[in-house]
Design an enzyme around this catalytic site. Structure first.
Site, PDB file in Angstrom:
ATOM      1  N   ASN A 175       0.850  -1.187   0.000  1.00 56.26           N
ATOM      2  CA  ASN A 175       0.000   0.000   0.000  1.00 56.26           C
ATOM      3  C   ASN A 175       0.888   1.241   0.000  1.00 56.26           C
ATOM      4  O   ASN A 175       1.519   1.560   1.009  1.00 56.26           O
ATOM      5  CB  ASN A 175      -0.911  -0.016   1.237  1.00 56.26           C
ATOM      6  CG  ASN A 175      -1.781   1.228   1.334  1.00 56.26           C
ATOM      7  OD1 ASN A 175      -1.945   1.969   0.360  1.00 56.26           O
ATOM      8  ND2 ASN A 175      -2.341   1.456   2.508  1.00 56.26           N
ATOM      9  N   LYS A 181      -0.043   4.276  -0.179  1.00 59.31           N
ATOM     10  CA  LYS A 181      -0.713   5.413   0.461  1.00 59.31           C
ATOM     11  C   LYS A 181      -0.582   6.675  -0.411  1.00 59.31           C
ATOM     12  O   LYS A 181      -0.640   6.575  -1.633  1.00 59.31           O
ATOM     13  CB  LYS A 181      -0.173   5.602   1.880  1.00 59.31           C
ATOM     14  CG  LYS A 181      -0.282   4.313   2.707  1.00 59.31           C
ATOM     15  CD  LYS A 181      -0.021   4.519   4.168  1.00 59.31           C
ATOM     16  CE  LYS A 181      -0.163   3.199   4.912  1.00 59.31           C
ATOM     17  NZ  LYS A 181      -0.055   3.361   6.372  1.00 59.31           N
ATOM     18  N   HIS A 185      -9.490   0.563   4.922  1.00 62.54           N
ATOM     19  CA  HIS A 185      -8.200   0.747   5.589  1.00 62.54           C
ATOM     20  C   HIS A 185      -8.400   1.632   6.813  1.00 62.54           C
ATOM     21  O   HIS A 185      -9.245   2.522   6.829  1.00 62.54           O
ATOM     22  CB  HIS A 185      -7.196   1.381   4.620  1.00 62.54           C
ATOM     23  CG  HIS A 185      -5.797   1.397   5.148  1.00 62.54           C
ATOM     24  ND1 HIS A 185      -5.358   2.360   6.026  1.00 62.54           N
ATOM     25  CD2 HIS A 185      -4.744   0.571   4.939  1.00 62.54           C
ATOM     26  CE1 HIS A 185      -4.090   2.130   6.331  1.00 62.54           C
ATOM     27  NE2 HIS A 185      -3.702   1.044   5.697  1.00 62.54           N
ATOM     28  N   GLU A 216      -6.952   4.093   7.976  1.00 70.27           N
ATOM     29  CA  GLU A 216      -6.876   5.535   7.745  1.00 70.27           C
ATOM     30  C   GLU A 216      -8.170   6.067   7.137  1.00 70.27           C
ATOM     31  O   GLU A 216      -8.569   7.208   7.397  1.00 70.27           O
ATOM     32  CB  GLU A 216      -5.672   5.851   6.862  1.00 70.27           C
ATOM     33  CG  GLU A 216      -4.358   5.631   7.598  1.00 70.27           C
ATOM     34  CD  GLU A 216      -3.181   5.349   6.689  1.00 70.27           C
ATOM     35  OE1 GLU A 216      -2.102   5.074   7.238  1.00 70.27           O
ATOM     36  OE2 GLU A 216      -3.326   5.391   5.451  1.00 70.27           O
ATOM     37  N   GLU A 260      -5.226  -5.353  10.481  1.00 72.49           N
ATOM     38  CA  GLU A 260      -4.219  -4.330  10.736  1.00 72.49           C
ATOM     39  C   GLU A 260      -4.495  -3.673  12.079  1.00 72.49           C
ATOM     40  O   GLU A 260      -5.363  -2.797  12.178  1.00 72.49           O
ATOM     41  CB  GLU A 260      -4.197  -3.292   9.608  1.00 72.49           C
ATOM     42  CG  GLU A 260      -5.568  -2.876   9.093  1.00 72.49           C
ATOM     43  CD  GLU A 260      -5.505  -1.644   8.204  1.00 72.49           C
ATOM     44  OE1 GLU A 260      -4.449  -1.390   7.617  1.00 72.49           O
ATOM     45  OE2 GLU A 260      -6.521  -0.936   8.137  1.00 72.49           O
ATOM     46  N   GLY A 271       2.586   2.336  11.269  1.00 68.93           N
ATOM     47  CA  GLY A 271       3.414   3.525  11.202  1.00 68.93           C
ATOM     48  C   GLY A 271       3.996   3.949  12.533  1.00 68.93           C
ATOM     49  O   GLY A 271       4.558   5.030  12.654  1.00 68.93           O
ATOM     50  N   SER A 284       3.332  -2.434  10.308  1.00 68.61           N
ATOM     51  CA  SER A 284       4.791  -2.311  10.422  1.00 68.61           C
ATOM     52  C   SER A 284       5.510  -3.607  10.072  1.00 68.61           C
ATOM     53  O   SER A 284       6.413  -4.052  10.788  1.00 68.61           O
ATOM     54  CB  SER A 284       5.183  -1.844  11.834  1.00 68.61           C
ATOM     55  OG  SER A 284       4.676  -0.550  12.090  1.00 68.61           O
TER      56      SER A 284
END
Length: 252
Positions: A9, A11, A98, A100, A170, A176, A216
């Site tokens: 991904n 992003k 996702h 985010e 996730e 991150g 990560s």
């Protein structure tokens, strides 16, 4: 038998020239590497989806997807991209839900269920993301959170439809942050997700759905994660932007 999948991904990174350089570098790294039995899926920004598909078109085992889609086929939705538009580039996959998107754009399980259906309508495969926050894990509510995300996001599908879904777990607290769920923590949730799928669709179907770990993932921890029974690969973030690191994860 379920597929082993390594997904990258990107992003909101890479300009068009940077995307071209990254794909060419990745192809060079993989040129003499045997990745038979593993699928590689790249999720570049929307502007780069068609370009990346063109660059990887003749490369076996490398596929392309988009990072999001709208629920509608077309209409007056300025700035949005439909699943049909994604499919028209030759891409085969789309990320749905996702963390985010859930966090910054307040996407609900109900909305994500409609995006899953939109992907199927267009003939592409949704990679449905789920995962808990640090607060939810520390309050011991993470199993309930995952159950709701899976049930409300996917259980509107029939037995045939669920076979055209990939699930990605996730843990939000490990994205991150440099933190990673231990292989045991990841396996525990992957096994739980498979149990939820089994309860709804039966053992055989549940055993044939790929569940990826995202949080990560790096060359240093990939092999240990992939060694767990219910972890079928990874949804990789930052490391997918470096061809050498991503290659190391693919071959772990």
């Amino acid at each position: 038998m379920r597929n082993k999948i390594i997904a990258g991904n990107w992003k909101m990174f890479t300009t068009v020239p940077e995307a071209v350089d990254l794909v060419n570098s990745l192809k060079s790294h993989l040129e003499n590497v045997d990745i038979k039995g593993r699928k590689v899926i790249l999720f570049p920004p929307f502007l780069q989806v068609g370009i990346v598909k063109h660059l990887t078109g003749e490369t076996e085992d490398i596929y392309v997807g988009a990072q999001n889609c709208h629920t509608m086929k077309e209409g007056a939705y300025t700035g949005e991209i439909s699943a049909e538009m994604i499919a028209s580039t030759g891409a085969d996959y789309v990320l749905v839900g996702h963390s985010e998107r859930r966090q910054y754009f307040h996407e609900t399980n109900e909305l994500l269920s409609r995006k899953v259906l939109a992907a199927h309508r267009a003939g592409i495969i949704p990679v449905y993301c789920c995962g808990e926050t640090l607060e939810e894990r520390e309050s011991d509510s993470h199993f309930h959170v995952i159950e709701r995300q899976i049930a409300e996001g996917l259980f509107s599908l029939d037995a045939e439809g669920i076979t055209r879904v990939i699930v990605a777990y996730e843990p939000i607290w490990a994205i991150g942050t440099g933190k990673t769920a231990s292989p045991e923590q990841a396996q525990e949730i992957h096994a739980y997700i498979r149990t939820l799928l089994k309860g709804r669709y039966g053992e055989e179907t549940a055993q044939n759905i790929s569940i990826l770990y995202g949080g990560s993932v790096k060359p240093a921890n990939a092999a240990e994660l992939f060694g767990k029974e219910d972890i079928d690969g990874a949804l990789v973030g930052g490391a997918s932007l470096k061809a050498d690191d991503f290659t190391a994860i693919i071959t772990s």
